[in-house]
Scaffold this motif. Structure first.
Motif, PDB file in Angstrom:
ATOM      1  N   SER A   5      -4.914   6.555  -2.428  1.00 39.41           N
ATOM      2  CA  SER A   5      -3.557   7.340  -2.275  1.00 39.41           C
ATOM      3  C   SER A   5      -3.154   8.116  -1.271  1.00 39.41           C
ATOM      4  O   SER A   5      -2.102   8.325  -0.496  1.00 39.41           O
ATOM      5  N   LYS A   6      -4.065   9.301  -0.999  1.00 35.51           N
ATOM      6  CA  LYS A   6      -3.662  10.318  -0.257  1.00 35.51           C
ATOM      7  C   LYS A   6      -3.991   9.900   1.229  1.00 35.51           C
ATOM      8  O   LYS A   6      -3.048  10.138   2.110  1.00 35.51           O
ATOM      9  N   LEU A   8      -3.056   6.898   2.441  1.00 38.09           N
ATOM     10  CA  LEU A   8      -1.886   6.347   2.296  1.00 38.09           C
ATOM     11  C   LEU A   8      -0.801   7.234   2.681  1.00 38.09           C
ATOM     12  O   LEU A   8       0.354   6.926   3.469  1.00 38.09           O
ATOM     13  N   GLN A   9      -0.580   8.075   1.742  1.00 41.29           N
ATOM     14  CA  GLN A   9       0.553   9.114   1.943  1.00 41.29           C
ATOM     15  C   GLN A   9       0.482   9.886   3.363  1.00 41.29           C
ATOM     16  O   GLN A   9       1.354   9.957   3.908  1.00 41.29           O
ATOM     17  N   LEU A  10      -0.866  10.158   3.694  1.00 40.70           N
ATOM     18  CA  LEU A  10      -0.897  10.821   5.272  1.00 40.70           C
ATOM     19  C   LEU A  10      -0.624   9.644   6.070  1.00 40.70           C
ATOM     20  O   LEU A  10       0.285  10.137   7.274  1.00 40.70           O
ATOM     21  N   PHE A  11      -0.987   8.609   6.261  1.00 43.49           N
ATOM     22  CA  PHE A  11      -0.475   7.501   7.131  1.00 43.49           C
ATOM     23  C   PHE A  11       1.079   7.119   7.085  1.00 43.49           C
ATOM     24  O   PHE A  11       1.533   7.337   8.452  1.00 43.49           O
ATOM     25  N   ASN A 110       1.475   7.701  -8.033  1.00 39.27           N
ATOM     26  CA  ASN A 110       0.161   8.015  -8.582  1.00 39.27           C
ATOM     27  C   ASN A 110       0.138   9.444  -9.095  1.00 39.27           C
ATOM     28  O   ASN A 110      -0.971  10.322  -9.180  1.00 39.27           O
ATOM     29  N   LYS A 111       1.214   9.772  -9.510  1.00 35.94           N
ATOM     30  CA  LYS A 111       1.401  11.324 -10.016  1.00 35.94           C
ATOM     31  C   LYS A 111       0.572  11.499 -11.310  1.00 35.94           C
ATOM     32  O   LYS A 111       0.147  12.515 -11.766  1.00 35.94           O
ATOM     33  N   ASP A 112       0.390  10.207 -12.092  1.00 33.48           N
ATOM     34  CA  ASP A 112      -0.259  10.666 -13.491  1.00 33.48           C
ATOM     35  C   ASP A 112      -1.598   9.875 -13.229  1.00 33.48           C
ATOM     36  O   ASP A 112      -2.365   9.813 -14.247  1.00 33.48           O
ATOM     37  N   ILE A 118      -7.020   4.848  -6.167  1.00 35.67           N
ATOM     38  CA  ILE A 118      -7.117   3.528  -5.027  1.00 35.67           C
ATOM     39  C   ILE A 118      -5.658   3.038  -5.199  1.00 35.67           C
ATOM     40  O   ILE A 118      -5.104   2.610  -6.066  1.00 35.67           O
ATOM     41  N   SER A 119      -5.250   2.848  -3.765  1.00 35.54           N
ATOM     42  CA  SER A 119      -4.041   1.979  -3.490  1.00 35.54           C
ATOM     43  C   SER A 119      -4.133   0.775  -3.273  1.00 35.54           C
ATOM     44  O   SER A 119      -3.068   0.090  -3.415  1.00 35.54           O
ATOM     45  N   GLY A 120      -5.190   0.231  -2.627  1.00 37.09           N
ATOM     46  CA  GLY A 120      -5.283  -1.091  -2.392  1.00 37.09           C
ATOM     47  C   GLY A 120      -6.631  -1.415  -1.359  1.00 37.09           C
ATOM     48  O   GLY A 120      -7.278  -0.400  -1.091  1.00 37.09           O
TER      49      GLY A 120
END
Length: 146
Positions: A5-6, A8-11, A110-112, A118-120
């Protein structure tokens, strides 16, 4: 390759900020003309030739589909500022608004979850296509400044 997730957020954040900076540099010529004259000149210039008409129409229909999806997804995830992303996409640039919306969406989804869930997964062919697209976008952007 596992994408968390992190990452992907950065990307998404990097894509959005890069799009904002590189598109707005080209918009300065129009903003200097004032709101009415600049907007009129901008839309007139999109009719300059077949390639500008093609890309303008292509982006308009993409923006339409993206707008519907963003509004539906914002409501599904209870993102109260969904319309802000639509307005930013309309008046600043969909290439900025969409990645920033995706980053916000990723954070909400992904907050919880664990700190860095893992996002994918991306296959090697996926990564090669993404890298090729990045290379093309960076090359074209650099050429556009000449």
């Amino acid at each position: 390759m596992t994408i968390n997730s992190k990452t992907l957020q950065l990307f998404y954040g990097l894509v959005g900020i890069t799009a904002l900076v590189t598109t707005q540099i080209h918009a300065l010529e129009y903003t200097a003309m004032g709101a009415i004259n600049g907007t009129t000149a901008f839309w007139k210039d999109t009719l300059a030739n077949a390639s500008t008409r093609f890309i303008t129409i292509d982006i308009m229909f993409l923006a339409l589909a993206v707008t519907v999806w963003m509004l539906l997804e914002a409501r599904r995830l209870k993102i109260s500022i969904g319309w802000i992303y639509v307005l930013v996409g309309t008046f600043i640039g969909i290439s900025f608004a969409m990645p920033i919306f995706l980053m916000h969406r990723e954070i909400i989804m992904n907050k919880d979850a664990k700190k860095n869930s893992i996002s994918g997964y991306l296959a090697t062919s996926d990564l090669l296509y993404i890298l090729g697209t990045i290379l093309f976008a960076v090359t074209y952007t650099c050429i556009s400044f000449n």
